[in-house]
Design an enzyme around this catalytic site. Structure first.
Site, PDB file in Angstrom:
ATOM      1  N   GLU A 160       0.862  -1.176   0.000  1.00  0.00           N
ATOM      2  CA  GLU A 160       0.000   0.000   0.000  1.00  0.00           C
ATOM      3  C   GLU A 160       0.898   1.226   0.000  1.00  0.00           C
ATOM      4  OE1 GLU A 160      -2.335  -3.242   1.946  1.00  0.00           O
ATOM      5  OE2 GLU A 160      -0.460  -2.319   2.562  1.00  0.00           O
TER       6      GLU A 160
ATOM      7  N   TYR B   4       7.884   2.443  -7.631  1.00  0.00           N
ATOM      8  CA  TYR B   4       7.299   1.106  -7.708  1.00  0.00           C
ATOM      9  C   TYR B   4       6.960   0.742  -9.158  1.00  0.00           C
ATOM     10  CZ  TYR B   4       6.854   1.773  -2.666  1.00  0.00           C
ATOM     11  OH  TYR B   4       7.116   2.020  -1.341  1.00  0.00           O
TER      12      TYR B   4
END
Length: 149
Positions: free
Chosen positions: A107, A119
């Site tokens: 998350e 990411y």
């Protein structure tokens, strides 16, 4: 930049890791949580990133069967922008694969565009939203994931 090393987190590292966590997150974990993760959670894998033998970052993940979940990743603010987060995240992916994970998820705050972009460099894509996930300001979390190969 000096010598960078990543190694398994030890109980003696908790004070330094707590310093990194406190400098990185509005609601840091307690030292007790880190102790429980390292000493008592058989699914937990935690690593520290050292620069010239000083802890400047850490990452933690749970691996349950073939799923890896990043619990936390942080670099001291004064050491950000040096690609240390990328090095640590790459290492965590390698460790997840080494331990048999086929998928990795995490998350990230909706407002943390820098982390989301990092990411994405590793192939993670948004997979959902956790509404009001963060307790400090009720910000949504974006769930990101990748299939590991």
């Amino acid at each position: 930049m000096g010598e960078v090393m990543i190694r398994k987190m030890e109980l003696d590292d908790i004070a330094d890791v707590y310093t990194v966590d406190s400098a990185s997150f509005p609601v840091p974990w307690t030292k007790e949580i880190f102790y429980q993760e390292i000493a008592l959670n058989s699914h937990a894998y935690y690593y520290v990133l050292l620069l010239d033998e000083h802890i400047v970052g850490y990452v933690g993940m749970w691996i349950v069967e073939d799923d890896a979940q990043i619990t936390n990743i942080a670099i001291l603010p004064s050491f950000r922008g040096l690609k240390l987060g990328e090095k640590l995240f790459r290492f965590s992916i390698q460790m997840a694969m080494y331990h048999g994970a086929e998928r990795l998820s995490l998350e990230v705050r909706e407002s943390n565009i820098v982390a989301q972009n990092m990411y994405r460099k590793f192939g993670l894509v948004p997979g959902g939203i956790r509404k009001k996930y963060y307790t400090d300001n009720k910000e949504d979390a974006i769930v990101m994931w990748v299939t590991l190969t």
